[in-house]
Design a protein around this motif. Sequence first.
Motif, PDB file in Angstrom:
ATOM      1  N   PHE A 132       0.832  -1.202   0.000  1.00  0.00           N
ATOM      2  CA  PHE A 132       0.000   0.000   0.000  1.00  0.00           C
ATOM      3  C   PHE A 132       0.871   1.259   0.000  1.00  0.00           C
ATOM      4  O   PHE A 132       0.525   2.261  -0.630  1.00  0.00           O
ATOM      5  CB  PHE A 132      -0.938   0.006   1.209  1.00  0.00           C
ATOM      6  CG  PHE A 132      -1.908  -1.146   1.249  1.00  0.00           C
ATOM      7  CD1 PHE A 132      -2.424  -1.680   0.072  1.00  0.00           C
ATOM      8  CD2 PHE A 132      -2.299  -1.708   2.455  1.00  0.00           C
ATOM      9  CE1 PHE A 132      -3.308  -2.756   0.097  1.00  0.00           C
ATOM     10  CE2 PHE A 132      -3.184  -2.775   2.499  1.00  0.00           C
ATOM     11  CZ  PHE A 132      -3.695  -3.300   1.321  1.00  0.00           C
ATOM     12  N   ALA A 133       2.006   1.195   0.709  1.00  0.00           N
ATOM     13  CA  ALA A 133       2.920   2.340   0.733  1.00  0.00           C
ATOM     14  C   ALA A 133       3.463   2.616  -0.672  1.00  0.00           C
ATOM     15  O   ALA A 133       3.575   3.776  -1.088  1.00  0.00           O
ATOM     16  CB  ALA A 133       4.063   2.085   1.715  1.00  0.00           C
ATOM     17  N   VAL A 134       3.806   1.555  -1.393  1.00  0.00           N
ATOM     18  CA  VAL A 134       4.249   1.729  -2.784  1.00  0.00           C
ATOM     19  C   VAL A 134       3.117   2.332  -3.621  1.00  0.00           C
ATOM     20  O   VAL A 134       3.358   3.196  -4.473  1.00  0.00           O
ATOM     21  CB  VAL A 134       4.726   0.394  -3.380  1.00  0.00           C
ATOM     22  CG1 VAL A 134       5.028   0.553  -4.873  1.00  0.00           C
ATOM     23  CG2 VAL A 134       5.963  -0.115  -2.650  1.00  0.00           C
ATOM     24  N   ASN A 135       1.894   1.896  -3.370  1.00  0.00           N
ATOM     25  CA  ASN A 135       0.759   2.462  -4.101  1.00  0.00           C
ATOM     26  C   ASN A 135       0.617   3.956  -3.832  1.00  0.00           C
ATOM     27  O   ASN A 135       0.227   4.720  -4.724  1.00  0.00           O
ATOM     28  CB  ASN A 135      -0.534   1.742  -3.700  1.00  0.00           C
ATOM     29  CG  ASN A 135      -0.599   0.329  -4.228  1.00  0.00           C
ATOM     30  OD1 ASN A 135       0.060  -0.013  -5.207  1.00  0.00           O
ATOM     31  ND2 ASN A 135      -1.375  -0.520  -3.579  1.00  0.00           N
ATOM     32  N   VAL A 136       0.919   4.380  -2.604  1.00  0.00           N
ATOM     33  CA  VAL A 136       0.895   5.806  -2.284  1.00  0.00           C
ATOM     34  C   VAL A 136       1.916   6.558  -3.136  1.00  0.00           C
ATOM     35  O   VAL A 136       1.656   7.658  -3.633  1.00  0.00           O
ATOM     36  CB  VAL A 136       1.174   6.047  -0.784  1.00  0.00           C
ATOM     37  CG1 VAL A 136       1.383   7.533  -0.491  1.00  0.00           C
ATOM     38  CG2 VAL A 136       0.029   5.502   0.077  1.00  0.00           C
ATOM     39  N   LEU A 137       3.067   5.941  -3.340  1.00  0.00           N
ATOM     40  CA  LEU A 137       4.137   6.591  -4.113  1.00  0.00           C
ATOM     41  C   LEU A 137       3.742   6.833  -5.563  1.00  0.00           C
ATOM     42  O   LEU A 137       4.340   7.680  -6.229  1.00  0.00           O
ATOM     43  CB  LEU A 137       5.408   5.738  -4.071  1.00  0.00           C
ATOM     44  CG  LEU A 137       6.096   5.593  -2.708  1.00  0.00           C
ATOM     45  CD1 LEU A 137       7.342   4.727  -2.848  1.00  0.00           C
ATOM     46  CD2 LEU A 137       6.454   6.947  -2.137  1.00  0.00           C
ATOM     47  N   GLU A 138       2.749   6.100  -6.040  1.00  0.00           N
ATOM     48  CA  GLU A 138       2.360   6.195  -7.453  1.00  0.00           C
ATOM     49  C   GLU A 138       2.086   7.628  -7.885  1.00  0.00           C
ATOM     50  O   GLU A 138       2.461   8.039  -8.983  1.00  0.00           O
ATOM     51  CB  GLU A 138       1.124   5.337  -7.709  1.00  0.00           C
ATOM     52  CG  GLU A 138       0.664   5.369  -9.157  1.00  0.00           C
ATOM     53  CD  GLU A 138      -0.591   4.555  -9.374  1.00  0.00           C
ATOM     54  OE1 GLU A 138      -1.068   4.534 -10.522  1.00  0.00           O
ATOM     55  OE2 GLU A 138      -1.084   3.943  -8.404  1.00  0.00           O
ATOM     56  N   SER A 139       1.433   8.405  -7.026  1.00  0.00           N
ATOM     57  CA  SER A 139       1.102   9.778  -7.391  1.00  0.00           C
ATOM     58  C   SER A 139       1.641  10.785  -6.384  1.00  0.00           C
ATOM     59  O   SER A 139       1.195  11.923  -6.343  1.00  0.00           O
ATOM     60  CB  SER A 139      -0.424   9.945  -7.508  1.00  0.00           C
ATOM     61  OG  SER A 139      -0.953   9.097  -8.491  1.00  0.00           O
ATOM     62  N   LEU A 140       2.585  10.357  -5.557  1.00  0.00           N
ATOM     63  CA  LEU A 140       3.143  11.253  -4.549  1.00  0.00           C
ATOM     64  C   LEU A 140       4.199  12.141  -5.199  1.00  0.00           C
ATOM     65  O   LEU A 140       5.246  11.661  -5.630  1.00  0.00           O
ATOM     66  CB  LEU A 140       3.771  10.439  -3.412  1.00  0.00           C
ATOM     67  CG  LEU A 140       4.073  11.200  -2.122  1.00  0.00           C
ATOM     68  CD1 LEU A 140       2.776  11.516  -1.379  1.00  0.00           C
ATOM     69  CD2 LEU A 140       4.993  10.381  -1.213  1.00  0.00           C
ATOM     70  N   CYS A 141       3.924  13.409  -5.286  1.00  0.00           N
ATOM     71  CA  CYS A 141       4.852  14.350  -5.931  1.00  0.00           C
ATOM     72  C   CYS A 141       5.965  14.708  -4.942  1.00  0.00           C
ATOM     73  O   CYS A 141       5.897  15.716  -4.231  1.00  0.00           O
ATOM     74  CB  CYS A 141       4.111  15.603  -6.385  1.00  0.00           C
ATOM     75  SG  CYS A 141       2.871  15.281  -7.646  1.00  0.00           S
ATOM     76  N   HIS A 142       6.984  13.855  -4.895  1.00  0.00           N
ATOM     77  CA  HIS A 142       8.095  14.069  -3.966  1.00  0.00           C
ATOM     78  C   HIS A 142       9.383  13.632  -4.650  1.00  0.00           C
ATOM     79  O   HIS A 142       9.415  12.614  -5.353  1.00  0.00           O
ATOM     80  CB  HIS A 142       7.868  13.265  -2.681  1.00  0.00           C
ATOM     81  CG  HIS A 142       8.784  13.666  -1.568  1.00  0.00           C
ATOM     82  ND1 HIS A 142      10.081  13.189  -1.472  1.00  0.00           N
ATOM     83  CD2 HIS A 142       8.601  14.505  -0.510  1.00  0.00           C
ATOM     84  CE1 HIS A 142      10.659  13.724  -0.396  1.00  0.00           C
ATOM     85  NE2 HIS A 142       9.792  14.518   0.201  1.00  0.00           N
ATOM     86  N   PRO A 143      10.471  14.379  -4.463  1.00  0.00           N
ATOM     87  CA  PRO A 143      11.711  14.071  -5.189  1.00  0.00           C
ATOM     88  C   PRO A 143      12.364  12.747  -4.804  1.00  0.00           C
ATOM     89  O   PRO A 143      13.239  12.245  -5.523  1.00  0.00           O
ATOM     90  CB  PRO A 143      12.641  15.250  -4.825  1.00  0.00           C
ATOM     91  CG  PRO A 143      12.055  15.850  -3.588  1.00  0.00           C
ATOM     92  CD  PRO A 143      10.579  15.635  -3.701  1.00  0.00           C
ATOM     93  N   GLU A 144      11.960  12.145  -3.680  1.00  0.00           N
ATOM     94  CA  GLU A 144      12.589  10.910  -3.221  1.00  0.00           C
ATOM     95  C   GLU A 144      11.858   9.646  -3.699  1.00  0.00           C
ATOM     96  O   GLU A 144      12.259   8.529  -3.324  1.00  0.00           O
ATOM     97  CB  GLU A 144      12.668  10.886  -1.693  1.00  0.00           C
ATOM     98  CG  GLU A 144      13.594  11.931  -1.098  1.00  0.00           C
ATOM     99  CD  GLU A 144      15.038  11.746  -1.562  1.00  0.00           C
ATOM    100  OE1 GLU A 144      15.514  10.595  -1.578  1.00  0.00           O
ATOM    101  OE2 GLU A 144      15.670  12.759  -1.913  1.00  0.00           O
ATOM    102  N   VAL A 145      10.824   9.804  -4.498  1.00  0.00           N
ATOM    103  CA  VAL A 145      10.027   8.631  -4.896  1.00  0.00           C
ATOM    104  C   VAL A 145      10.889   7.548  -5.540  1.00  0.00           C
ATOM    105  O   VAL A 145      10.819   6.371  -5.160  1.00  0.00           O
ATOM    106  CB  VAL A 145       8.867   9.042  -5.839  1.00  0.00           C
ATOM    107  CG1 VAL A 145       8.240   7.804  -6.485  1.00  0.00           C
ATOM    108  CG2 VAL A 145       7.803   9.816  -5.066  1.00  0.00           C
TER     109      VAL A 145
END
Length: 208
Positions: A132-145
Motif C-alpha cells: 500500500f505504501a508503494v501504491n501511495v508513491l504512485e502519485s506522490l509528488c516528492h523528489p525521493e520517490v
Amino acid sequence: MAFIKKSPGSETLAHEERRFARDCAGLALELESADASERRWAARDLADCPDASALLLSRLQREDDASVRELILSTLTRLGDEVAVLGLVNCLRSENAALRNEAIECMKQLPDEVAPIMQCLLADADADVRIFAVNVLESLCHPEVESWLIQVIESDAQVNVCATAVDLLGEVGSAAARDALLRLKARFADEPYMQFATDLALKRLAAN
C-alpha cells in the motif's frame, strides 16, 4: 405565477441548523448523529476545532455512508496534521478495502506530511502495508520517490512487494534504477513474472 421548487434538502438543512449549536461541542455531537446529512455538515465544519482529526478518525472507522466518509477524508486531508496522517496510515491496516483505497488517495495528496514516515511504511512488518505504501508513491509528488522504490527492490524479500515497486519504477524511474533492477532480476531468477516485469521496466528506462 411561477413557484420555486424547494430542493429536497432545504427543509432538512433548516432543521439541522436548529438541532445543533454551530460550536465545536455541537459539531462533535452532530458527527455522531443518526442522520447522515447532519454528519456530513459536521465533517465539513469541524476543521477549525481542537482535536478535529481525532474526532473525525474515530467516526471514520465506524462510518458506513460513503458520502460522509468522503467529507471526513476531505477534511482530514485539509488538516494534514500528524494525527490525521497517522490515522490514515492506520486505515491501511483496515479489513475494509474501500477505506484502505480512500486512505491511499488521501495520502497521495500529502507528500510533505507523508514523506517523514514513508521509510517506516516501506519497512513495515506487514507486506500488505508495504504494498500500500508503494501504491501511495504512485502519485506522490516528492523528489525521493525513485530512491524509495530503489530501496524497496534492493532490500525487500517479498516478491509481491518488489513486483509492485518494479511496475511503478517502469513508469517513474530513470537510469539511476537500472543496476538495482538488474540485481533484482538475478535475485528472483526463478520468478517468471519478476523476469517479465524487470525486463519491461528496463526497456522503458532505456526508451526515456
